[in-house]
Design a protein around this motif. Structure first.
Motif: not given
Length: 308
Positions: A183, A223, A272
């Motif tokens: 991510s 994050t 995240g």
């Protein structure tokens, strides 16, 4: 005795018969013989009646005994059939439980792998058939039914074992995916410098850039790119304020030049999760995030990971 006479009265008057009369003796003898014959015949007839009834009683007793024996055999057969039915009911119950577990596993695998439920619906009976009907003429027997039930149960057990193994592999793959950087490490923002060779902003000379730089709005949130354990949280040379996360499977990520850190050493984070606030600590021209991915200690291009 010779003087014994028989006197008979009728309309013509009184008649006298003497036993000495041969005719009278003949009539008496004939009468006695007839009487004895009748008594003997009656005795034989009555005896035959009793004998016939006794035979009938014996036949009835024999039939009753056979009926009782048949009833006992019937009860035993009914008990045997009931035991067979109970055994088959238990077997069917186990098969239903196996089928429920297989359906649950199948539905779970369908969800995990994004299989189209309309194409692979476990709640719909699969279609079967054939062009020609060819009967074998053989009758189904309880032994055949038992064999089919046990064969089906063994098949269910083997299928469940295979599905369990497949589930474990998929769970492991899913866990590996979660622990592999996948991510974007900055909320919002854009890539301001890519991995590889570039002109160093401080010296103007060609240099090798070991990570990717992200720029964004002031105080943008940094994050975690995957789940893992924080193995560094603090100042570290030219990195400035840096967070380093060990994701397992040989993967490590670094988040440098932060303004403030929001995690501590040894903390577990998920993909995240907020770990820092973007800044310009260390060797930086302005606020940005320097992001690195290491595989077995070697710095690799982060782009394929954040694009996955």
């Amino acid at each position: 005795m010779n003087k014994f006479t028989i006197i008979k009265h009728d309309r013509q008057g009184m008649k006298q018969y003497a036993l000495t009369d041969p005719k009278v003796k003949g009539l008496l003898i004939a009468g006695l013989s007839t009487g004895l014959t009748l008594v003997l015949a009656l005795g034989i007839f009555i005896g035959s009646l009793f004998t016939g009834k006794q035979k009938d009683f014996d036949k009835i007793a024999t039939l009753q005994s056979r009926v009782e024996q048949s009833q006992v055999a019937l009860d035993e057969y009914k008990s045997m059939v009931q035991n067979d039915l109970d055994s088959m009911s238990l077997q069917v119950g186990r098969l239903m439980a196996q089928s429920t577990r297989l359906n649950a596993l199948g539905n779970r695998l369908t969800e995990v792998n994004n299989i189209n439920s309309e194409e692979f619906n476990l709640d719909i009976q699969p279609g079967i058939g054939g062009a020609d009907l060819q009967l074998t003429g053989e009758d189904n027997t309880p032994q055949d039914l038992y064999q089919n039930l046990f064969s089906l149960e063994n098949s269910f057990i083997k299928q469940q074992e295979k599905l369990n193994i497949l589930t474990q592999l998929l769970n492991q793959e899913s866990s590996n995916h979660l622990s592999t950087p996948h991510s974007k490490p900055l909320k919002g923002g854009w890539i301001s410098s890519r991995y590889g060779k570039r002109i160093d902003p401080f010296t103007g000379q060609k240099a090798s850039h070991s990570g990717m730089d992200f720029s964004g709005k002031y105080d943008a949130e940094i994050t975690a790119a995957a789940e893992g354990i924080v193995v560094w949280a603090g100042k570290r040379g030219n990195y400035g304020n840096m967070v380093e996360i060990d994701h397992g499977n040989g993967y490590t990520t670094r988040y440098a030049h932060a303004k403030t850190l929001n995690v501590s050493l040894g903390q577990r984070v998920e993909a995240g999760d907020l770990i820092a606030i973007m800044g310009k600590s260390g060797r930086a021209t302005s606020e940005h995030l320097h992001f690195e991915v290491l595989k077995n200690g070697h710095k690799v291009n982060p782009l394929p990971f954040i694009q996955s």
